[in-house]
Write a protein that holds these residues in place. Structure first.
Motif, PDB file in Angstrom:
ATOM      1  N   HIS A  32      49.702  64.468  39.900  1.00 28.14           N
ATOM      2  CA  HIS A  32      50.142  64.431  41.286  1.00 28.14           C
ATOM      3  C   HIS A  32      51.612  64.102  41.419  1.00 28.14           C
ATOM      4  CE1 HIS A  32      45.982  64.749  42.297  1.00 28.14           C
ATOM      5  NE2 HIS A  32      45.698  63.678  41.618  1.00 28.14           N
ATOM      6  N   ALA A  33      52.267  63.904  40.303  1.00 33.61           N
ATOM      7  CA  ALA A  33      53.682  63.543  40.400  1.00 33.61           C
ATOM      8  C   ALA A  33      54.447  64.688  41.046  1.00 33.61           C
ATOM      9  CB  ALA A  33      54.223  63.247  39.003  1.00 33.61           C
ATOM     10  N   PRO A  34      55.516  64.369  41.652  1.00 35.40           N
ATOM     11  CA  PRO A  34      56.264  65.414  42.373  1.00 35.40           C
ATOM     12  C   PRO A  34      56.717  66.532  41.459  1.00 35.40           C
ATOM     13  CG  PRO A  34      57.047  63.238  42.979  1.00 35.40           C
ATOM     14  CD  PRO A  34      56.086  63.034  41.862  1.00 35.40           C
ATOM     15  N   ASP A  35      57.041  66.190  40.208  1.00 35.07           N
ATOM     16  CA  ASP A  35      57.519  67.252  39.331  1.00 35.07           C
ATOM     17  C   ASP A  35      56.479  67.654  38.306  1.00 35.07           C
ATOM     18  OD1 ASP A  35      59.491  64.992  37.232  1.00 35.07           O
ATOM     19  OD2 ASP A  35      57.518  64.841  38.177  1.00 35.07           O
ATOM     20  N   ALA A  36      55.242  67.344  38.605  1.00 32.28           N
ATOM     21  CA  ALA A  36      54.206  67.736  37.649  1.00 32.28           C
ATOM     22  C   ALA A  36      54.071  69.247  37.643  1.00 32.28           C
ATOM     23  CB  ALA A  36      52.865  67.107  38.028  1.00 32.28           C
ATOM     24  N   PRO A  37      53.882  69.805  36.469  1.00 33.79           N
ATOM     25  CA  PRO A  37      53.758  71.269  36.416  1.00 33.79           C
ATOM     26  C   PRO A  37      52.493  71.743  37.107  1.00 33.79           C
ATOM     27  CG  PRO A  37      53.363  70.256  34.277  1.00 33.79           C
ATOM     28  CD  PRO A  37      53.832  69.170  35.157  1.00 33.79           C
ATOM     29  N   ALA A  38      52.593  72.906  37.664  1.00 38.31           N
ATOM     30  CA  ALA A  38      51.458  73.429  38.424  1.00 38.31           C
ATOM     31  C   ALA A  38      50.285  73.756  37.532  1.00 38.31           C
ATOM     32  CB  ALA A  38      51.880  74.672  39.203  1.00 38.31           C
ATOM     33  N   HIS A  39      50.571  73.955  36.264  1.00 33.01           N
ATOM     34  CA  HIS A  39      49.501  74.396  35.394  1.00 33.01           C
ATOM     35  C   HIS A  39      48.634  73.239  34.922  1.00 33.01           C
ATOM     36  CE1 HIS A  39      52.671  73.043  32.646  1.00 33.01           C
ATOM     37  NE2 HIS A  39      51.675  72.660  31.890  1.00 33.01           N
ATOM     38  N   LEU A  40      49.074  72.015  35.159  1.00 35.47           N
ATOM     39  CA  LEU A  40      48.338  70.881  34.619  1.00 35.47           C
ATOM     40  C   LEU A  40      47.004  70.757  35.340  1.00 35.47           C
ATOM     41  CD1 LEU A  40      48.298  68.509  32.720  1.00 35.47           C
ATOM     42  CD2 LEU A  40      49.365  67.142  34.494  1.00 35.47           C
ATOM     43  N   ALA A  41      45.955  70.920  34.594  1.00 35.30           N
ATOM     44  CA  ALA A  41      44.628  70.827  35.190  1.00 35.30           C
ATOM     45  C   ALA A  41      44.336  69.383  35.553  1.00 35.30           C
ATOM     46  CB  ALA A  41      43.587  71.356  34.210  1.00 35.30           C
ATOM     47  N   HIS A  42      43.468  69.237  36.485  1.00 38.58           N
ATOM     48  CA  HIS A  42      43.269  67.908  37.031  1.00 38.58           C
ATOM     49  C   HIS A  42      42.603  66.952  36.060  1.00 38.58           C
ATOM     50  CE1 HIS A  42      41.645  64.931  40.036  1.00 38.58           C
ATOM     51  NE2 HIS A  42      42.927  64.963  40.318  1.00 38.58           N
ATOM     52  N   HIS A  43      41.855  67.497  35.134  1.00 41.44           N
ATOM     53  CA  HIS A  43      41.138  66.600  34.229  1.00 41.44           C
ATOM     54  C   HIS A  43      41.979  66.164  33.046  1.00 41.44           C
ATOM     55  CE1 HIS A  43      40.380  70.752  33.113  1.00 41.44           C
ATOM     56  NE2 HIS A  43      40.217  70.369  31.876  1.00 41.44           N
ATOM     57  N   PHE A  44      43.226  66.598  32.989  1.00 40.21           N
ATOM     58  CA  PHE A  44      44.105  66.143  31.928  1.00 40.21           C
ATOM     59  C   PHE A  44      45.127  65.193  32.508  1.00 40.21           C
ATOM     60  CE2 PHE A  44      42.460  68.472  28.561  1.00 40.21           C
ATOM     61  CZ  PHE A  44      42.203  69.774  28.949  1.00 40.21           C
ATOM     62  N   ASP A  45      45.527  64.279  31.676  1.00 34.18           N
ATOM     63  CA  ASP A  45      46.507  63.314  32.155  1.00 34.18           C
ATOM     64  C   ASP A  45      47.932  63.796  31.963  1.00 34.18           C
ATOM     65  OD1 ASP A  45      44.300  60.786  31.038  1.00 34.18           O
ATOM     66  OD2 ASP A  45      44.811  61.258  33.110  1.00 34.18           O
ATOM     67  N   THR A  46      48.174  64.428  30.850  1.00 36.48           N
ATOM     68  CA  THR A  46      49.523  64.930  30.610  1.00 36.48           C
ATOM     69  C   THR A  46      49.440  66.364  30.133  1.00 36.48           C
ATOM     70  OG1 THR A  46      49.546  64.305  28.288  1.00 36.48           O
ATOM     71  CG2 THR A  46      50.276  62.642  29.868  1.00 36.48           C
ATOM     72  N   PRO A  47      50.509  67.096  30.311  1.00 44.39           N
ATOM     73  CA  PRO A  47      50.509  68.459  29.756  1.00 44.39           C
ATOM     74  C   PRO A  47      50.345  68.473  28.249  1.00 44.39           C
ATOM     75  CG  PRO A  47      52.273  68.163  31.344  1.00 44.39           C
ATOM     76  CD  PRO A  47      51.675  66.813  31.118  1.00 44.39           C
ATOM     77  N   GLN A  48      50.844  67.458  27.588  1.00 42.97           N
ATOM     78  CA  GLN A  48      50.701  67.456  26.137  1.00 42.97           C
ATOM     79  C   GLN A  48      49.237  67.315  25.744  1.00 42.97           C
ATOM     80  OE1 GLN A  48      52.115  64.115  23.977  1.00 42.97           O
ATOM     81  NE2 GLN A  48      52.433  65.291  22.116  1.00 42.97           N
ATOM     82  N   GLN A  49      48.545  66.462  26.480  1.00 44.24           N
ATOM     83  CA  GLN A  49      47.125  66.317  26.185  1.00 44.24           C
ATOM     84  C   GLN A  49      46.414  67.638  26.424  1.00 44.24           C
ATOM     85  OE1 GLN A  49      44.871  64.015  28.920  1.00 44.24           O
ATOM     86  NE2 GLN A  49      43.322  63.459  27.421  1.00 44.24           N
ATOM     87  N   GLN A  50      46.810  68.319  27.509  1.00 45.90           N
ATOM     88  CA  GLN A  50      46.163  69.592  27.801  1.00 45.90           C
ATOM     89  C   GLN A  50      46.405  70.595  26.685  1.00 45.90           C
ATOM     90  OE1 GLN A  50      46.243  71.426  31.864  1.00 45.90           O
ATOM     91  NE2 GLN A  50      47.518  72.922  30.817  1.00 45.90           N
ATOM     92  N   SER A  51      47.644  70.676  26.233  1.00 39.83           N
ATOM     93  CA  SER A  51      47.907  71.679  25.203  1.00 39.83           C
ATOM     94  C   SER A  51      47.241  71.303  23.894  1.00 39.83           C
ATOM     95  CB  SER A  51      49.421  71.852  25.033  1.00 39.83           C
ATOM     96  OG  SER A  51      49.908  71.038  24.008  1.00 39.83           O
ATOM     97  N   GLU A  52      47.202  70.027  23.588  1.00 38.95           N
ATOM     98  CA  GLU A  52      46.554  69.650  22.324  1.00 38.95           C
ATOM     99  C   GLU A  52      45.054  69.866  22.393  1.00 38.95           C
ATOM    100  OE1 GLU A  52      49.444  66.532  20.050  1.00 38.95           O
ATOM    101  OE2 GLU A  52      47.418  65.944  20.593  1.00 38.95           O
ATOM    102  N   THR A  53      44.487  69.642  23.541  1.00 38.79           N
ATOM    103  CA  THR A  53      43.047  69.884  23.673  1.00 38.79           C
ATOM    104  C   THR A  53      42.738  71.352  23.498  1.00 38.79           C
ATOM    105  OG1 THR A  53      42.983  68.076  25.247  1.00 38.79           O
ATOM    106  CG2 THR A  53      41.055  69.474  25.128  1.00 38.79           C
ATOM    107  N   GLY A  54      43.559  72.191  24.130  1.00 40.45           N
ATOM    108  CA  GLY A  54      43.342  73.622  23.956  1.00 40.45           C
ATOM    109  C   GLY A  54      43.458  74.026  22.503  1.00 40.45           C
ATOM    110  N   LYS A  55      44.441  73.459  21.842  1.00 43.95           N
ATOM    111  CA  LYS A  55      44.625  73.803  20.435  1.00 43.95           C
ATOM    112  C   LYS A  55      43.459  73.323  19.592  1.00 43.95           C
ATOM    113  CE  LYS A  55      49.271  73.575  19.950  1.00 43.95           C
ATOM    114  NZ  LYS A  55      50.538  73.179  19.373  1.00 43.95           N
ATOM    115  N   LEU A  56      42.940  72.161  19.925  1.00 44.63           N
ATOM    116  CA  LEU A  56      41.797  71.662  19.166  1.00 44.63           C
ATOM    117  C   LEU A  56      40.619  72.612  19.291  1.00 44.63           C
ATOM    118  CD1 LEU A  56      40.322  69.486  17.554  1.00 44.63           C
ATOM    119  CD2 LEU A  56      39.698  68.431  19.710  1.00 44.63           C
ATOM    120  N   GLY A  57      40.393  73.073  20.535  1.00 46.09           N
ATOM    121  CA  GLY A  57      39.302  74.029  20.711  1.00 46.09           C
ATOM    122  C   GLY A  57      39.520  75.277  19.897  1.00 46.09           C
TER     123      GLY A  57
END
Lengths: 452, 121
Positions: A32-57
């Motif tokens: 919800h931060a003002p400069d948060a990227p639009a792609h960040l899904a709500h269930h992830f805390d940071t974009p890095q976590q999101q990308s690492e999770t995708g990579k893990l899958g």
């Protein structure tokens, strides 16, 4: 989390504007931060976590892909181990130069893919689009080369086909070096195998009943020798040990008379040495003889059933079995089977060693197809190699095509500017997939094309 | 990957999202190495080593695979868990093929040595 409204309420406001919409549960504000990227899904805390999770899958999926191709490589290993010269002969029909060209194409395509990921990370959209196009083009080139290869093979008749294996099994006599009088006949083998089946399976309470007509056809029995075959399962329903003695001698007498009429059969061992271990009930021979083609199973083998396992081994039973031959402690283990004394028509002791092999060796008639027996056009059709070849390269081509589809999807998104420096996970993950496809080809190329 | 939030702030896309970007030089260097190893593979298989024929080619292929995995697939700079997944997969394939080959050797003695010509009757 503090109790409150449903934390999974979909965001009704743009994440770039509202930090904490009223009524939401307080949590990490990254989305919800003002400069948060639009792609960040709500269930992830940071974009890095999101990308690492995708990579893990994606990595877990790649592990399953490796295992899938591993199965094919296992088939390759076994068949090449059994037919190294067939493989060497058959692979001559593969054009290794085309294979090398394909390898270079794939490596180049792999490089452009890795470069595309780099371009995406640097936010260079045009370069990314170009490199993705080049990667797809590389795959198309790979497929074109493959098309030439396959069509050339089909034209020369190198198809996966009917001739599967050219196994030339040794006969039991060859394996054991039995010659002349020692050599066992096929019929003796069959009888022996049949008895062993009942012996080994009898431990588990499984006894075969075979119709006399079948026995006659297979083993040369006559109907009035039905009691010979029922002996092997006669103890199925008879845990009564006390009456064993009475029947043992009677049984021995019966077997003695049986064998004089069928000299070519393996003589059954005499019963004297078995003591009370056996309890065949003669009256049951007639009843069980009528149970044709039945598989009778018992819940657990009784001591007498265990002792029945010595059927095949008994001639030396009087010398090798302990005095307590009737006790249930006899463990009929394969290694503890006493070998029968050799007789003119008996089994060689060494045969018992290889009984498991005998079942699958010369016992069954099989045509041995050698290359000299094949007509000239068919000689080139070394099917076992090409079955593996088409299966492995075909599955690989399927993966290439699927990768092309994925890359096209990513290319379209890249051209539309969806990716930026902060978000290029699809490019990354499709790149991982594509590199794995390249990895598999790296192993396929020397194994299929470069056998010398 | 655990669900605990990292300490990175969300406001810096580059560093937080990709702490490492493989430079183009490494990519090109790896490419050259791969082409070179391919040429070596072809050259090595021209030499006949008998039963060991398959091993140099396989070892070189393993080296190529390691290089692709480390650099193109970014494993060198990633969470080590991803590399462990890959090694696990290869280990299980090796276990699979190894035990299957043990079984093959068991019944190999029942077969005549495979030859292109017909075996002795």
């Amino acid at each position: 989390m503090a109790p409150g409204p449903n934390p999974y309420t979909p965001m009704t406001t743009s994440p770039t504007t509202a930090a904490n919409p009223p009524g939401s549960v307080p949590h990490d504000n990254a989305a919800h931060a003002p400069d948060a990227p639009a792609h960040l899904a709500h269930h992830f805390d940071t974009p890095q976590q999101q990308s690492e999770t995708g990579k893990l899958g994606m990595w877990v999926f790649l592990a399953t892909e490796i295992l899938m191709f591993g199965g094919l490589f296992c088939g390759y290993a076994i068949y090449r181990g059994n037919h190294p010269d067939v493989f060497e002969y058959a692979h001559r029909f593969l054009n290794w130069k085309l294979g090398a060209i394909n390898t270079v194409i794939l490596l180049t395509s792999s490089m452009t893919m890795a470069w595309a990921v780099l371009a995406a990370a640097m936010g260079q959209r045009k370069l990314l689009t170009l490199l993705l196009t080049l990667t797809i083009g590389g795959r198309v080139g790979f497929l074109v080369v493959k098309y030439f290869e396959y069509s050339a093979k089909f034209a020369s008749g190198l198809k996966p086909g009917a001739y599967n294996a050219c196994y030339d099994f040794k006969t039991a006599n060859e394996m054991l070096g039995l010659k002349g009088d020692d050599a066992i006949t096929a019929e003796q083998q069959r009888y022996h195998i049949y008895n062993l089946d009942n012996h080994y399976l009898g431990k588990y309470g499984i006894h075969f009943t075979v119709p006399p007509a079948y026995l006659k056809a297979q083993f040369g029995y006559h109907e009035h020798h039905g009691d010979v075959h029922t002996e092997t399962h006669a103890t199925a329903a008879h845990p009564d040990v006390t009456t064993a003695n009475n029947h043992a001698n009677t049984h021995a007498g019966k077997t003695a008379t049986t064998h004089t009429e069928t000299p070519d059969l393996i003589p059954l061992p005499s019963r004297e040495g078995l003591g009370e271990g056996r309890s065949p009930n003669d009256s049951h021979h007639t009843t069980t003889a009528t149970n044709t083609n039945q598989l009778t199973t018992e819940p657990s083998p009784s001591p007498s059933q265990k002792a029945s396992g010595e059927l095949v081994a008994a001639p030396q039973a009087s010398t090798t079995l302990p005095a307590s031959a009737t006790t249930p402690e006899i463990a009929i283990h394969r290694s503890s089977i006493a070998l029968p004394a050799q007789s003119p028509t008996g089994l060689h002791p060494a045969v018992l060693r290889n009984t498991a092999l005998l079942k699958h060796s010369a016992f069954r008639p099989h045509p041995v197809v050698t290359f000299e027996q094949l007509p000239d056009p068919a000689r080139a059709r070394v099917h076992i190699f090409y079955q593996l070849y088409y299966m492995m390269t075909g599955l690989h081509v399927l993966h290439v095509v699927i990768g092309m589809g994925l890359l096209t999807w990513v290319l379209i998104k890249a051209a539309r500017g969806v990716f930026n420096r902060g978000y290029f996970n699809p490019v990354d993950n499709v790149g991982l997939y594509w590199h794995l496809v390249d990895l598999i080809w790296i192993f396929l190329f020397p194994l299929l094309y470069l056998i010398h | 990957m655990s669900a605990t939030p990292t300490e990175h702030t969300a406001g810096e896309p580059d560093e937080a999202h990709h702490p490492h970007i493989t430079p183009i030089k490494i990519l090109l260097g790896v490419y050259a190495a791969l082409i070179g190893l391919t040429a070596i593979t072809v050259a090595v298989t021209q030499v006949d080593l008998g039963p060991l024929n398959i091993w140099p080619a396989l070892l070189i292929a393993a080296a190529k695979a390691a290089v692709v995995a480390a650099f193109y697939m970014h494993l060198k700079y990633e969470n080590p868990f991803f590399g462990q997944i890959l090694i696990c997969a290869f280990f299980f394939v090796a276990l699979f093929i190894g035990i299957a080959l043990l079984d093959t050797r068991e019944y190999a003695e029942t077969m005549h040595p495979p030859t292109l010509t017909s075996a002795s009757p």
